[in-house]
Write a protein that holds these residues in place. Structure first.
Motif, PDB file in Angstrom:
ATOM      1  N   ALA A  72     163.475   0.263 -63.267  1.00  0.00           N
ATOM      2  CA  ALA A  72     163.960   1.583 -63.661  1.00  0.00           C
ATOM      3  C   ALA A  72     164.633   2.313 -62.508  1.00  0.00           C
ATOM      4  O   ALA A  72     165.163   3.414 -62.700  1.00  0.00           O
TER       5      ALA A  72
ATOM      6  N   SER B 200     145.157   1.229 -75.736  1.00  0.00           N
ATOM      7  CA  SER B 200     146.199   0.213 -75.563  1.00  0.00           C
ATOM      8  C   SER B 200     145.672  -1.048 -74.896  1.00  0.00           C
ATOM      9  O   SER B 200     146.449  -1.901 -74.475  1.00  0.00           O
TER      10      SER B 200
ATOM     11  N   LEU C 287     161.717   7.164 -69.086  1.00  0.00           N
ATOM     12  CA  LEU C 287     161.464   6.302 -70.236  1.00  0.00           C
ATOM     13  C   LEU C 287     161.541   4.824 -69.843  1.00  0.00           C
ATOM     14  O   LEU C 287     160.672   4.023 -70.217  1.00  0.00           O
ATOM     15  N   VAL C 288     162.574   4.443 -69.088  1.00  0.00           N
ATOM     16  CA  VAL C 288     162.696   3.046 -68.651  1.00  0.00           C
ATOM     17  C   VAL C 288     161.524   2.672 -67.753  1.00  0.00           C
ATOM     18  O   VAL C 288     160.975   1.568 -67.849  1.00  0.00           O
TER      19      VAL C 288
ATOM     20  N   TRP D 105     158.540   3.882 -67.901  1.00  0.00           N
ATOM     21  CA  TRP D 105     157.362   3.733 -68.764  1.00  0.00           C
ATOM     22  C   TRP D 105     157.400   2.395 -69.505  1.00  0.00           C
ATOM     23  O   TRP D 105     156.390   1.695 -69.583  1.00  0.00           O
ATOM     24  N   LEU D 106     158.562   2.032 -70.035  1.00  0.00           N
ATOM     25  CA  LEU D 106     158.682   0.765 -70.761  1.00  0.00           C
ATOM     26  C   LEU D 106     158.481  -0.436 -69.841  1.00  0.00           C
ATOM     27  O   LEU D 106     157.963  -1.470 -70.266  1.00  0.00           O
ATOM     28  N   ARG D 107     158.877  -0.300 -68.580  1.00  0.00           N
ATOM     29  CA  ARG D 107     158.795  -1.412 -67.628  1.00  0.00           C
ATOM     30  C   ARG D 107     157.399  -1.550 -67.023  1.00  0.00           C
ATOM     31  O   ARG D 107     157.045  -2.605 -66.511  1.00  0.00           O
TER      32      ARG D 107
ATOM     33  N   ARG E  94     149.971  -1.388 -68.168  1.00  0.00           N
ATOM     34  CA  ARG E  94     149.138  -0.399 -68.848  1.00  0.00           C
ATOM     35  C   ARG E  94     148.707   0.750 -67.943  1.00  0.00           C
ATOM     36  O   ARG E  94     148.860   1.922 -68.312  1.00  0.00           O
TER      37      ARG E  94
ATOM     38  N   ARG F  44     151.807   2.878 -67.144  1.00  0.00           N
ATOM     39  CA  ARG F  44     152.207   3.720 -68.270  1.00  0.00           C
ATOM     40  C   ARG F  44     151.290   4.929 -68.397  1.00  0.00           C
ATOM     41  O   ARG F  44     151.749   6.042 -68.697  1.00  0.00           O
TER      42      ARG F  44
ATOM     43  N   ARG G 184     155.505  -4.030 -63.212  1.00  0.00           N
ATOM     44  CA  ARG G 184     154.281  -4.417 -63.913  1.00  0.00           C
ATOM     45  C   ARG G 184     153.496  -5.478 -63.137  1.00  0.00           C
ATOM     46  O   ARG G 184     152.274  -5.434 -63.059  1.00  0.00           O
TER      47      ARG G 184
END
Length: 469
Positions: free
Chosen positions: A105, A275, A387-388, A390-392, A395, A398, A431
């Motif tokens: 990101a 999650s 947003l990117v 968070w998606l990348r 757990r 995020r 991640r």
């Protein structure tokens, strides 16, 4: 978990040393730079190359936490930013080479930074020196963290956790031993009357702690950061460090008296629990959350009082006023709405009557601050970067981004370097850096298997034709 004698001594060492430095910092804060510098230099040059990058980022975060507050003397703030930037750059050069993880990101984040700098220089709202002091460490930390491995992550946490423990110790000294915080806002006045902020989680005679952050909210953000870092799977094999970090995170958050941070942490923790992988873990965690909710509803435990105090507080009224005035910002002209007026231009917007007129010229809302300073374009770029990120993220990553994002509605995160670097770290962290060796192998195996299946041509033995044979 069984630890060798050497490991136990190292764990104790990295918890005792911050305590000693805390005493020095409380008596005379600048003096802490000398022992910290000596300790840091010795530590860096004895680290394996695969841990140097993480150690450098950890030291930079600690430097900013202790002397980089907006409330600290201006000279000390500049020293903090310069030191943090140099530490990250030098240690990154000494570290082993690593490729950037795919899907980072950071490019989106740098696009926002570049745009904000361009608008600020074009509108003359900030000088180059001011921008460098505000964003220099933020940019280099994002660029370096995107290359983090799991060993870098652990090396970084080994600096953050002792710093969090030291901040808790400073908070106790501030509340019970010191006449004034090291620096902060306890001596503010409104209409000639002293402004005292009492901790809603404690008695009305106990003030909110600020540590060396000079404000309870960035102080609380640092502990949210510490707490969610320590939930990372890679720290399962570092139980002592993990427990110490989680405990310090909860203690610091409690001492800060920051209700918005407590809410943000709760929202993020609920997300983290629901999650989790596997139906059994999800079921267990949902049952746990439900039991806690029912218990709180029955027993209260003073939570209703905290909520009622919040609803009646001037801080909430100030933030609500900001939202009610937001539509008026659309009347500033199309160019201003699209492009903004540049960083540090909030004062002119208050003076023009577009924002709260209650005598407290702080927006206290990250989204509105972005809209004022960088317009719809900057707001969009910032949202895409978050947003990117968070998606990348994994757990825990995020959950951390979610916690900071909830704080966007009650705090100008990007106006404080000490909180902006935490957001930059969370957005840039790959991640893979938070995974244990087992989790990392599982992720790799799944990716390899999926790629193999996608490349293999379908035959009559593949589903859904297998039943025909």
């Amino acid at each position: 978990m069984n630890l060798s004698r050497g490991e136990m001594l190292r764990n104790v060492f990295w918890l005792v040393v911050p305590g000693i430095l805390t005493v020095v910092a409380v008596v005379f804060p600048p003096a802490a730079l000398v022992p910290v510098g000596i300790l840091a230099t010795l530590y860096i040059f004895t680290r394996p190359r695969d841990q140097v990058r993480g150690s450098g980022v950890g030291m930079a975060l600690v430097t900013l936490a202790f002397i980089g507050s907006n409330s600290a003397p201006s000279t000390l703030r500049v020293v903090a930013v310069v030191l943090a930037t140099l530490i990250v750059v030098v240690t990154a050069a000494l570290a082993e080479r690593r490729h950037v993880a795919r899907g980072s990101a950071v490019p989106a984040f740098l696009a926002y930074i570049g745009y904000a700098v361009f608008i600020s220089l074009a509108t003359l709202s900030s000088s180059i020196a001011t921008i460098a002091a505000a964003l220099g460490a933020v940019v280099v930390i994002a660029l370096v963290v995107r290359k983090f491995s799991s060993r870098d992550f652990v090396a970084m946490v080994r600096w953050v956790v002792p710093a969090a423990i030291a901040q808790v110790m400073i908070a106790f000294a501030e509340l019970f031993l010191l006449a004034e915080p090291i620096w902060g806002y306890r001596n503010l006045t409104s209409a000639g009357v002293p402004v005292l902020r009492f901790n809603p989680f404690l008695a009305d005679t106990v003030l909110r702690a600020q540590g060396t952050f000079g404000h309870p909210i960035p102080f609380a953000l640092f502990f949210l950061f510490t707490f969610f870092l320590c939930l990372a799977p890679v720290l399962k094999s570092h139980g002592f460090l993990r427990i110490a970090g989680i405990t310090a995170g909860l203690a610091g958050l409690f001492l800060s008296g920051t209700r918005s941070a407590a809410l943000a942490g709760l929202v993020a923790l609920v997300y983290f629990l629901i999650s989790s992988r596997g139906i059994q873990a999800k079921t267990r965690n949902v049952a746990l959350i439900s039991a806690v909710v029912v218990t709180v509803m029955i027993g209260d435990f003073g939570i209703r009082g905290v909520i009622f105090d919040l609803l009646a507080s001037d801080s909430l009224a100030h933030r609500v006023d900001g939202w009610t005035l937001a539509t008026g910002l659309l009347g500033r002209g199309m160019a201003t709405v699209l492009f903004g007026t540049g960083l540090n231009s909030e004062g002119a917007t208050f003076a023009a009557g577009y924002l709260q007129q209650d005598g407290f010229n702080v927006i206290d809302n990250q989204w509105l601050t972005l809209f004022v300073t960088t317009g719809l374009i900057g707001l969009t770029l910032f949202f895409i970067a978050v947003l990117v990120g968070w998606l990348r993220a994994g757990r825990p990553g995020r959950a951390l981004i979610l916690a900071i994002s909830v704080m966007f509605f009650s705090f100008d995160v990007t106006t404080w370097p000490t909180s902006f670097v935490l957001l930059a770290f969370a957005i840039a962290l790959p991640r893979e850096a938070t995974l244990s060796a087992t989790d990392d192998a599982d992720e790799s195996a799944r990716a390899t298997a999926a790629a193999s299946v996608s490349r293999r041509p379908r035959t009559e033995l593949d589903p859904p034709f297998r039943h025909q044979v």
